[in-house]
Design a protein around this motif. Structure first.
Motif, PDB file in Angstrom:
ATOM      1  N   ASN A  98      13.097  31.525  13.721  1.00  0.00           N
ATOM      2  CA  ASN A  98      13.876  31.602  14.961  1.00  0.00           C
ATOM      3  C   ASN A  98      13.659  30.373  15.842  1.00  0.00           C
ATOM      4  N   ASP A  99      12.424  29.901  15.910  1.00  0.00           N
ATOM      5  CA  ASP A  99      12.144  28.686  16.686  1.00  0.00           C
ATOM      6  C   ASP A  99      12.829  27.479  16.054  1.00  0.00           C
ATOM      7  N   LEU A 100      12.832  27.439  14.739  1.00  0.00           N
ATOM      8  CA  LEU A 100      13.478  26.327  14.043  1.00  0.00           C
ATOM      9  C   LEU A 100      14.972  26.313  14.340  1.00  0.00           C
ATOM     10  N   PHE A 101      15.621  27.473  14.278  1.00  0.00           N
ATOM     11  CA  PHE A 101      17.055  27.515  14.558  1.00  0.00           C
ATOM     12  C   PHE A 101      17.332  27.122  16.004  1.00  0.00           C
ATOM     13  N   ALA A 102      16.513  27.587  16.918  1.00  0.00           N
ATOM     14  CA  ALA A 102      16.713  27.238  18.329  1.00  0.00           C
ATOM     15  C   ALA A 102      16.649  25.736  18.544  1.00  0.00           C
ATOM     16  N   SER A 103      15.839  25.046  17.736  1.00  0.00           N
ATOM     17  CA  SER A 103      15.720  23.589  17.884  1.00  0.00           C
ATOM     18  C   SER A 103      16.991  22.862  17.441  1.00  0.00           C
ATOM     19  N   TYR A 104      17.831  23.542  16.661  1.00  0.00           N
ATOM     20  CA  TYR A 104      19.078  22.929  16.207  1.00  0.00           C
ATOM     21  C   TYR A 104      20.151  22.929  17.296  1.00  0.00           C
ATOM     22  N   ILE A 105      20.078  23.890  18.182  1.00  0.00           N
ATOM     23  CA  ILE A 105      21.141  24.081  19.172  1.00  0.00           C
ATOM     24  C   ILE A 105      20.840  23.217  20.385  1.00  0.00           C
ATOM     25  N   SER A 106      21.668  22.210  20.581  1.00  0.00           N
ATOM     26  CA  SER A 106      21.425  21.269  21.668  1.00  0.00           C
ATOM     27  C   SER A 106      22.754  20.716  22.156  1.00  0.00           C
ATOM     28  N   ASP A 107      22.811  20.389  23.446  1.00  0.00           N
ATOM     29  CA  ASP A 107      24.010  19.730  23.970  1.00  0.00           C
ATOM     30  C   ASP A 107      23.786  18.222  24.064  1.00  0.00           C
ATOM     31  N   ASP A 108      22.730  17.745  23.402  1.00  0.00           N
ATOM     32  CA  ASP A 108      22.439  16.316  23.353  1.00  0.00           C
ATOM     33  C   ASP A 108      22.613  15.819  21.923  1.00  0.00           C
ATOM     34  N   ASN A 109      23.038  14.567  21.802  1.00  0.00           N
ATOM     35  CA  ASN A 109      23.267  13.979  20.474  1.00  0.00           C
ATOM     36  C   ASN A 109      24.187  14.878  19.647  1.00  0.00           C
ATOM     37  N   ARG A 110      25.212  15.398  20.321  1.00  0.00           N
ATOM     38  CA  ARG A 110      26.135  16.364  19.710  1.00  0.00           C
ATOM     39  C   ARG A 110      27.533  15.749  19.589  1.00  0.00           C
ATOM     40  N   PHE A 111      28.153  16.003  18.445  1.00  0.00           N
ATOM     41  CA  PHE A 111      29.480  15.468  18.162  1.00  0.00           C
ATOM     42  C   PHE A 111      30.406  16.625  17.790  1.00  0.00           C
ATOM     43  N   ILE A 112      31.565  16.652  18.403  1.00  0.00           N
ATOM     44  CA  ILE A 112      32.550  17.701  18.113  1.00  0.00           C
ATOM     45  C   ILE A 112      33.843  17.041  17.665  1.00  0.00           C
TER      46      ILE A 112
ATOM     47  N   GLY B 176      17.676  35.659  17.590  1.00  0.00           N
ATOM     48  CA  GLY B 176      17.017  35.358  16.329  1.00  0.00           C
ATOM     49  C   GLY B 176      17.539  36.192  15.172  1.00  0.00           C
ATOM     50  N   PHE B 177      16.864  36.043  14.051  1.00  0.00           N
ATOM     51  CA  PHE B 177      17.194  36.823  12.869  1.00  0.00           C
ATOM     52  C   PHE B 177      16.276  38.031  12.798  1.00  0.00           C
ATOM     53  N   THR B 178      16.497  38.884  11.813  1.00  0.00           N
ATOM     54  CA  THR B 178      15.723  40.122  11.720  1.00  0.00           C
ATOM     55  C   THR B 178      14.753  40.056  10.541  1.00  0.00           C
ATOM     56  N   ASP B 179      13.784  40.950  10.566  1.00  0.00           N
ATOM     57  CA  ASP B 179      12.816  41.019   9.472  1.00  0.00           C
ATOM     58  C   ASP B 179      13.504  41.327   8.147  1.00  0.00           C
ATOM     59  N   ASN B 180      14.499  42.218   8.184  1.00  0.00           N
ATOM     60  CA  ASN B 180      15.205  42.563   6.953  1.00  0.00           C
ATOM     61  C   ASN B 180      15.964  41.366   6.394  1.00  0.00           C
ATOM     62  N   GLU B 181      16.592  40.587   7.280  1.00  0.00           N
ATOM     63  CA  GLU B 181      17.310  39.397   6.830  1.00  0.00           C
ATOM     64  C   GLU B 181      16.362  38.395   6.185  1.00  0.00           C
ATOM     65  N   LEU B 182      15.224  38.189   6.820  1.00  0.00           N
ATOM     66  CA  LEU B 182      14.256  37.244   6.269  1.00  0.00           C
ATOM     67  C   LEU B 182      13.701  37.741   4.943  1.00  0.00           C
TER      68      LEU B 182
ATOM     69  N   LEU C 104      30.949  29.979  17.583  1.00  0.00           N
ATOM     70  CA  LEU C 104      29.955  29.670  18.607  1.00  0.00           C
ATOM     71  C   LEU C 104      29.178  30.916  19.036  1.00  0.00           C
ATOM     72  N   ALA C 105      29.878  32.057  19.091  1.00  0.00           N
ATOM     73  CA  ALA C 105      29.210  33.305  19.466  1.00  0.00           C
ATOM     74  C   ALA C 105      28.157  33.688  18.435  1.00  0.00           C
ATOM     75  N   GLU C 106      28.460  33.443  17.152  1.00  0.00           N
ATOM     76  CA  GLU C 106      27.493  33.800  16.123  1.00  0.00           C
ATOM     77  C   GLU C 106      26.278  32.875  16.167  1.00  0.00           C
ATOM     78  N   LEU C 107      26.513  31.613  16.476  1.00  0.00           N
ATOM     79  CA  LEU C 107      25.390  30.698  16.651  1.00  0.00           C
ATOM     80  C   LEU C 107      24.551  31.110  17.850  1.00  0.00           C
ATOM     81  N   GLU C 108      25.219  31.509  18.916  1.00  0.00           N
ATOM     82  CA  GLU C 108      24.496  31.936  20.117  1.00  0.00           C
ATOM     83  C   GLU C 108      23.721  33.221  19.859  1.00  0.00           C
ATOM     84  N   ARG C 109      24.290  34.125  19.077  1.00  0.00           N
ATOM     85  CA  ARG C 109      23.578  35.359  18.741  1.00  0.00           C
ATOM     86  C   ARG C 109      22.258  35.041  18.031  1.00  0.00           C
ATOM     87  N   ALA C 110      22.326  34.111  17.092  1.00  0.00           N
ATOM     88  CA  ALA C 110      21.128  33.727  16.356  1.00  0.00           C
ATOM     89  C   ALA C 110      20.140  32.997  17.248  1.00  0.00           C
TER      90      ALA C 110
END
Length: 941
Positions: free
Chosen positions: A450-464, A381-387, A371-377
């Motif tokens: 980065n905007d695309l990844f942020a759209s994935y992280i939601s506490d709605d329609n979420r299943f654990i 966001g990601f970096t220019d070098n990673e992209l 979860l921390a790694e998802l939150e970091r992203a």
């Protein structure tokens, strides 16, 4: 000029469509549609049947034939659960032109192997039938088209065959299920699919319905849904596409749609507000896992805009998983495994999912690290070098596909056209996709990712979902605790720090290396290979091919392996190569090293097995020198990282802790011990052995195994420039140190126990028995004997499928196969394996022995011998055009001191398999004097 103009127009179309995306006008969408590959002969017949035909010569003299049905288990009503899958089975049990099982029999005689070359599968929304047929016989090819036609419209549904097939389907359910995964899935699937229609339509179906449905009910389902406007015929291969197109039009035009067609339906998975959690346990579960899924609106891949978005998603998945992999390479990783990605899913939805596998007692640690790694992203966001690295990786894949367009497999094209038919996915072709990525990849911005990844992280329609062994139930968190974990992820998380590998511009300068000499140079004209003996004693085998442009494969081996380690040092020896792989190399740590390799399109890894040690890998043609430099370093400059070692031990303890929960795992350990004379090394390193593992001993053992280059053979296959490769070999292999020790392996006596032995293991909740019969003994290893034993194994499998599946109807699958070794001494084993209900174990073992006795008394049937010869000849014709085959063939024949040129006459040698030779072989190797019966039965409580 046309190329540049085309790219300009495409870019304009993408940008225009992006600007109009919110309005989503039909006209704009149509203008932005990806073009269909011009090489495809595509059409729709008046009855609605769709066809795709394409010429492709990889593999040569072969064609892949698909029948794709736009129907599956989702079309079943509550009284039909399992009928879609049942219909698929009946396609192999009688059609208008192929009564009963004549279809499989005909295909086998034509060199088409059941399972490998002819198969089918049923999903929620599709059923796909596949055949690979030879095209050097138009009679066989045309029969293949007839098979598709029969499947599409002329299944028989003979009531006798229907009744016979019920048990086979139930045995398939037993084989694939009756385990912890199935029991836990029955609780988690309703949650993950939100009690939608999909949750109640698992393709395997309902056992009671399978037992009691009638032939008429199956036929009605078939007539309702198997109809031309729901069907696609796909033919890709070494064919004349114009003639095949005309053949399809002529043959399939006769199919008719039913009156008052039933609509396919448009099913969805209802969204939920907030988060839903399910925690399940099972006494046979091996691992503790955390899984989080966010269900998102579905995306398509029809237009250039949508394709560009798909590329963004691929890049994002790559970057996220690279970060998680880097954490796993750390000295003490918080999880055993973790992954995250976005992908399409059921019900016109996408899902973003993230999973972590925890070591026992460490669920919280693993979950919070994920979860921390998802939150970091999300936060930074990601970096220019990673992209940039991800773009280079993606462009490399596209360039490789385009460079090897002539080697693109027919199967891959057929799968792509299936997706076009089922999901409306674009199929513009390899060249178009390469040019598209070349033109537009540079326009993908980091902010978009980065905007695309942020759209994935939601506490709605979420299943654990949390799954764990039952014994850990008391220490598992409650739902409130889990919500707290996911609600407060990575409170102190910092921005990601880039790894810089630019400083390693040259990992091993040539200065200081004393190049060796080529002492002998031989050429084998039969198979076009060159063999060098270098001045340091190293042996190098080269085969230049054009099967896959720009790629080189290599396999390097020497004798010794862990066999020479003392028992007290065995655990250290087994883990030594893994420790070096995870520790990096020379001045690199592992994270830096992997990134360095990916930029240079090189992949390699050292190994140490029971009797050999070496290095396997691949490289782009342009990266071969880098690969050779790194091979040199793995011999001369391995790296030891104590933190990595400690993490490796922790990881091993985690995997081993719950190993005995699994009935299959316990049975496999028993099999391994019995087949290796109860040698304590047979099952690999166990928890007790792990206590003796020592990092210094491991590192010392590794260095010792790679200290003498004269003990090694280096095999390279692919695009090899003769002059350039010679110089590189002299520099980087010829300079390796050698002691000329002539060291070899030690015979550990790890062979099957002699005599007649029956070993029964009681483990497991469900009635799911596994049977393994092993005939074994000493063996004179040579090509003639190998061929006869292979033939015996393949023919026995044919007979056992006919007897145990088609006649007894008591198994879904049965395998029989021969195995033989030349070192440490000549040995053979012939194994028979199947899964069944406990009540049928003795009956099926007796039936197996009866079939063996028939071959011993009379030899194999001529028809079965012809099936073997046809299948083996067709397979050989294909594999000699593949780099992977030649790499293994050259390495194997060198290890076993064989003439690799035998492959040139192999097809001719198949004539040596006769009725009398199979009889003699069976009487020599299947006497039953050394027969081990290994049986897994469920626990009686």
């Amino acid at each position: 000029m046309r190329f540049k103009l085309t790219l300009t127009l495409l870019l304009l179309a993408v940008l225009t469509a992006s600007a109009q995306e919110k309005s989503d006008s039909s006209a704009a969408t149509q203008r932005n549609l990806q073009p269909m590959d011009k090489a495809i002969h595509y059409g729709v017949l008046p009855n609605g049947l769709t066809y795709y035909v394409r010429k492709n010569q990889s593999p040569k003299n072969r064609a892949v034939l698909y029948l794709v049905e736009r129907t599956g288990s989702i079309q079943e009503n509550d009284k039909q659960l399992g009928l879609a899958h049942f219909v698929e089975h009946m396609a192999f049990n009688g059609t208008r032109d192929f009564p009963k099982n004549q279809l499989v029999d005909y295909l086998q005689k034509s060199g088409v192997k059941f399972g490998a070359d002819v198969n089918a599968h049923t999903g929620y929304e599709q059923t796909i039938y596949e055949i690979t047929v030879p095209t050097d016989s138009m009679q066989v090819f045309n029969k293949g088209i007839d098979v598709l036609l029969n499947w599409a419209g002329y299944l028989s549904f003979d009531p006798v065959e229907v009744n016979n097939e019920r048990n086979v389907i139930l045995e398939e359910a037993r084989l694939r299920g009756k385990n912890a995964n199935e029991r836990m899935s029955s609780q988690t699937i309703p949650v993950a699919l939100n009690n939608s229609r999909y949750a109640a339509r698992l393709p395997i179906g309902d056992e009671n319905i399978i037992k009691n449905c009638t032939a008429d009910e199956l036929k009605q389902f078939y007539q309702d849904w198997y109809r031309p406007d729901n069907e696609a015929v796909i033919v890709v291969g070494d064919i004349n596409p114009n003639k095949v197109e005309e053949l399809i039009k002529k043959r399939f035009a006769v199919l008719q749609n039913p009156v008052n067609e039933k609509p396919l339906g448009n099913y969805s998975i209802p969204p939920i507000s907030g988060t839903r959690i399910k925690i399940v346990t099972d006494e046979e579960a091996q691992y503790t896992t955390f899984s989080m899924t966010v269900r998102l609106p579905g995306t398509k891949e029809r237009t250039n805009t949508e394709y560009l978005q798909k590329i963004r998603t691929i890049l994002l998945n790559k970057m996220m998983n690279d970060r998680l992999k880097d954490i796993g390479k750390a000295g003490n990783p918080p999880f055993l495994f973790a992954a995250a990605s976005n992908a399409s899913s059921l019900g016109n939805t996408d899902v973003f999912s993230a999973q972590a596998v925890a070591s026992p007692g460490n669920l919280e640690k693993a979950t919070k690290a994920l979860l921390a790694e998802l939150e970091r992203a999300r936060k930074y966001g990601f970096t220019d070098n990673e992209l940039s690295a991800a773009k280079n990786w993606y462009q490399g894949i596209q360039a490789g596909l385009n460079l090897n367009i002539d080697s693109h497999k027919s199967e891959a094209y057929a799968q792509e056209y299936s997706r076009n038919f089922l999901n409306d996915e674009g199929c513009p072709g390899v060249e178009y996709e390469y040019n598209f990525s070349l033109a537009y990849l540079k326009y993908i911005q980091l902010m978009e990712i980065n905007d695309l990844f942020a759209s994935y992280i939601s506490d709605d329609n979420r299943f654990i979902i949390i799954e764990a062994p039952a014994k850990d139930k008391a220490i598992l968190p409650d739902e409130k605790t889990v919500l707290d974990w996911v609600g407060h992820p990575g409170a102190d998380v910092q921005a990601y720090k880039d790894v810089n590998v630019d400083k390693y511009t040259d990992v091993l300068p040539e200065d200081g290396l004393k190049s060796g000499k080529i002492e002998s140079d031989t050429y084998d004209s039969h198979i076009d290979t060159k063999t060098f003996i270098l001045s340091n004693g190293a042996k190098v085998i080269l085969k230049n091919t054009n099967f896959q442009t720009g790629l080189v494969l290599f396999n390097i081996y020497g004798f010794g392996g862990t066999s020479i380690a003392a028992d007290a040092d065995y655990a250290s020896a087994v883990l030594s190569a893994a420790m070096v792989r995870k520790s990096g190399l020379a001045n690199f740590n592992q994270v830096e090293f992997d990134k360095y390799l990916s930029l240079r399109k090189v992949s390699l890894a050292p190994f140490i097995h029971d009797y050999t040690q070496g290095i396997t890998g691949s490289s782009a043609q342009s990266g071969l020198e880098t690969a050779l430099k790194l091979i040199h370093l793995y011999f001369t400059a391995p790296h030891k990282d104590t933190a990595v070692w400690n993490g490796l031990l922790s990881e091993q303890r985690g995997w081993l802790a719950t190993k005995d929960n699994s009935p299959a795992g316990v049975f496999a350990d028993t099999v391994s011990m019995v087949l290796n004379s109860n040698n304590p090394r047979a099952g690999g390193v166990n928890a007790e052995m792990l206590k003796t593992a020592n990092v210094d001993k491991a590192f010392s053992f590794y260095k010792d195994r790679f200290a003498d280059a004269s003990n090694f053979t280096f095999v390279f296959v692919g695009n090899l420039d003769d002059i350039g490769v010679r110089n590189l070999i002299k520099t980087y292999i010829g300079s390796l140190p050698s002691t000329h020790s002539n060291e070899t392996f030690k015979d550990l006596g790890m062979y099957p126990l002699p005599g007649k032995i029956t070993k029964i293991v009681h483990k497991g909740i469900d009635d799911k028995s596994s049977v393994r019969l092993v005939f074994s003994g000493q063996f004179d290893y040579n090509q003639a004997n190998n061929l006869q034993l292979n033939a015996l194994g393949e023919i026995l499998q044919i007979k056992l499928i006919e007897r145990l599946r088609d006649q007894e109807r008591s198994v879904y699958a049965v395998t029989a196969g021969a195995y033989y070794l030349n070192y440490p001494t000549g040995r053979y084993s012939l194994n028979v394996q199947f899964t069944c209900g406990e009540a049928n174990v003795d009956k099926l073992i007796a039936a197996t022995m009866e079939e063996i006795d028939k071959i011993r008394q009379n030899g194999a049937l001529p028809a079965d011998i012809e099936k073997f010869k046809s299948e083996e000849a067709r397979l050989t014709q294909v594999k000699v055009k593949e780099n992977g085959f030649w790499l293994e063939h050259l390495a194997s024949t060198a290890r076993n001191h064989e003439d690799p040129g035998y492959i040139s006459d192999f097809i001719k040698s198949l004539n040596d398999v006769t009725v009398e030779s199979t009889k003699a072989c069976a009487n020599k190797y299947l006497t039953g004097d050394n027969l081990i019966k290994l049986i897994l039965l469920h626990e009686k409580k």
